[in-house]
Design an enzyme around this catalytic site. Sequence first.
Site, PDB file in Angstrom:
ATOM      1  N   ASP A  75      85.243  -9.975  25.665  1.00  0.00           N
ATOM      2  CA  ASP A  75      83.830 -10.041  25.340  1.00  0.00           C
ATOM      3  C   ASP A  75      83.347  -8.600  25.300  1.00  0.00           C
ATOM      4  OD1 ASP A  75      81.222 -11.298  25.008  1.00  0.00           O
ATOM      5  OD2 ASP A  75      80.808 -10.571  27.038  1.00  0.00           O
ATOM      6  N   ASP A  86      79.462  -7.075  24.982  1.00  0.00           N
ATOM      7  CA  ASP A  86      78.275  -6.674  25.731  1.00  0.00           C
ATOM      8  C   ASP A  86      78.390  -7.144  27.174  1.00  0.00           C
ATOM      9  OD1 ASP A  86      75.896  -5.404  26.012  1.00  0.00           O
ATOM     10  OD2 ASP A  86      74.703  -6.800  24.843  1.00  0.00           O
TER      11      ASP A  86
END
Length: 308
Positions: free
Chosen positions: A23, A25
């Site tokens: 992932d 952010d």
Amino acid sequence: MCEEVNSEIAKDILNSVDNFLFDCDGVLWNASESIPGSLETIKGLKSLGKKIFYVTNNSTKTRSEYAQKCVNLGFPAIEEEIVCTSYISALYLHNMNFKGKIYVVGNSSIGAELDRFGLNHTGIGPDPPEANQEFFQIVSSLNLDPEINCVLVGYDKFISYPKIMKAASYARREGTLFLATNEDSHQHLNVPYVIPGTGAIVAAVKIPARKEPLLMGKPKINMFKCLQQAYNLDPSRCIMVGDTCLTDISMATNCGMKSLLVLTGVSSLSDVEEYKTSEDPVKHTYVPTYYTSKLGQLGKLLGFSIPK
């Protein structure tokens, strides 16, 4: 389950994992600032021949645009390493040999990915009611396209009452395919107000449609399944690294992958403890295999040069 990464576990991860799904952010960067140690860890893993994928629920960028964002922040990335929901939605329709017309509540990046596969779509852009138009006038002026047989909902800054009515009406039709990029509730930005996420837009459509969409993004498995098919990935040789238990970690569990929670984003260890002791079996999918304070700590344990 949920062991803190130490040198022994870090070594085991290195030996047992070929493919690292990150992932972005909250893991690699916050907003537009790289999290210290993340870049060096990514580069170190690549230098060892590990496959790296950047996996995001973001639907506002194409793969090419997202790769450029990674590069701008210093992360080595090419288009083929990007897994974003605008692309996955288009790829899903392409793989099922979809024939028809799509009503999109979304943005130009979703449109660009659909265009790359030659998929016919409409709806992107402003569709506001006229300034002094009464409710009954909005309803009476609604014209539905008989060719629409798919609704795709993503992030749309031009969301409006006419768009919600059209999308819900199309989705309600018998035989219409109803897709959504993700159901993230809000955007995680350090600002003093709430920024609704795509989930708020999806809810505005699915509640009046009285129909649940097929989700393309995390925590559902479609995102990984498309990646698995493209690269022949063995989930037992993959690890998902994320900051959010409800999306990143849950997808990993649902797909049979290991998972690593970093504590630089949304979820905390107190959240994990709650999930572990819950009587709800769904919440058990939110419990990661491992956790660490930040990605750079894993890199440090693996012997990479991590700045203090």
